[in-house]
Motif scaffolding. Structure first.
Motif: not given
Length: 340
Positions: A61-64, A99-105, A258-259
């Motif tokens: 959810r945070k990633q989204s 932005e300190k966002v990890t790989s969504s994959m 969700s993913a």
């Protein structure tokens, strides 16, 4: 004294060394029926893993939300470097790091990876339990046979060993598949190591099919089907395999939905690759579940069904709660904007 009596003292009692198998055995000792034991074991395992499931979903959810926040900047980068794919990937990576966002994959595939790891660990435990139970049956039948029991007494001994412990609803032997499988394993099913076979150890004096049939022949004649179409003698009716596949497919679909919310970023080609990977992951688990349910023990099929059902209910509840939280956050944001 025959050969059975001479070698009985040399035959070691079967041992169960697998940790999962031991835990299931401990539960059974307090419950008394392996079908109910499998359900209780599955619920305990799923509840124990629930914190990990919650963490994964919160992370997704945070990633989204992060991806949604970055979408305007991502769209701008895509327009600027539409003709330079290599530079586009560099700029995207820079934005993610900034932005300190990890790989969504990876985040989208993590739940399925964890599920598969747990799947194979538990599968190993159930296989160990199935081997142990069949070895114990043979050991106890062995003791009765060497005492000179008649065929009727041998069948009665088998009934006494198995009793209601292995029966569960429509299934006669929960340690054989819920299908057209034999209720009592044949020599090849007992000792074989191919798909769907038990791979149990044989005592010294039961080293070939003739000796195995001498010991188990009366029981197999009493319980096993005489032909494939003798439905009345099937061990089960494919109920658990069907239920397991359906619930696993539904659970995987919920996870994929969700993913997908966080995977719709990057170039059009990247999005297509992500969607294709997610579809493959979604189908992989139900296919595996189907194969294992049809050819392996009904105990493991029951585990997979209860596990998938638990996950499905858990996902539905989590999604409902998440939507309510999102709605409250949107209302709060609108109220803040209106006041300004």
């Amino acid at each position: 004294m025959n050969i059975f009596s001479m070698l009985l003292t040399e035959m070691p009692t079967p041992e169960l060394t697998n940790i999962i198998g031991k835990f299931i055995k401990v539960l059974f000792d307090g419950i008394g029926n392996y079908g109910v034991t499998v359900i209780v074991f599955t619920l305990i395992l799923k509840i124990a893993l629930s914190p990990l499931d919650v963490w994964q979903k919160l992370a997704m959810r945070k990633q989204s939300k992060s991806m949604a926040r970055l979408k305007p900047q991502m769209d701008k980068i895509q327009r600027q470097y539409a003709n330079n794919p290599e530079m586009l990937r560099v700029k995207q990576s820079e934005l993610y790091r900034k932005e300190k966002v990890t790989s969504s994959m990876f985040a989208s595939c993590l739940p399925m990876i964890v599920t598969m790891v747990v799947f194979f660990v538990v599968f190993g435990g159930f296989n160990a339990m199935v081997r142990y139970q069949n070895e114990m049956i043979l050991f106890k039948m062995y003791e009765g046979y060497e005492s000179g029991m008649t065929n009727e007494q041998i069948v009665a001994l088998y009934n006494g060993i198995v009793g209601n412990q292995y029966q569960f609803l429509w299934i006669d032997n929960i340690f054989m598949p819920d299908s057209w499988a034999n209720i009592v394993p044949t020599f090849n099913e007992y000792s074989g190591t191919s798909i769907g076979q038990i791979g149990a150890s044989l005592p010294v004096v039961i080293g070939n099919v003739t000796e195995y049939n001498n010991l188990m022949g009366a029981v197999m004649s009493a319980y096993n089907k005489s032909s494939f179409w003798n439905i009345g003698k099937w061990n089960g009716y494919l109920v658990l395999p069907i239920l397991s596949i359906v619930t696993s497919l539904f659970s995987s679909k919920l996870t994929q939905n969700s993913a997908a919310q966080q995977a719709a970023v990057g170039t059009e080609q990247q999005q297509k690759q992500q969607q294709m990977t997610q579809k493959m992951m979604m189908l992989m688990m139900p296919i595996m579940v189907g194969v294992f349910s049809v050819f392996y023990s009904a105990a493991f099929s029951l585990y997979m069904f209860i596990s998938s059902l638990f996950t499905t209910v858990f996902n539905l509840i989590f999604n409902i709660v998440a939507k309510k939280i999102d709605k409250k956050e949107e209302e709060k944001m609108l109220q803040t904007t209106f006041r300004r």
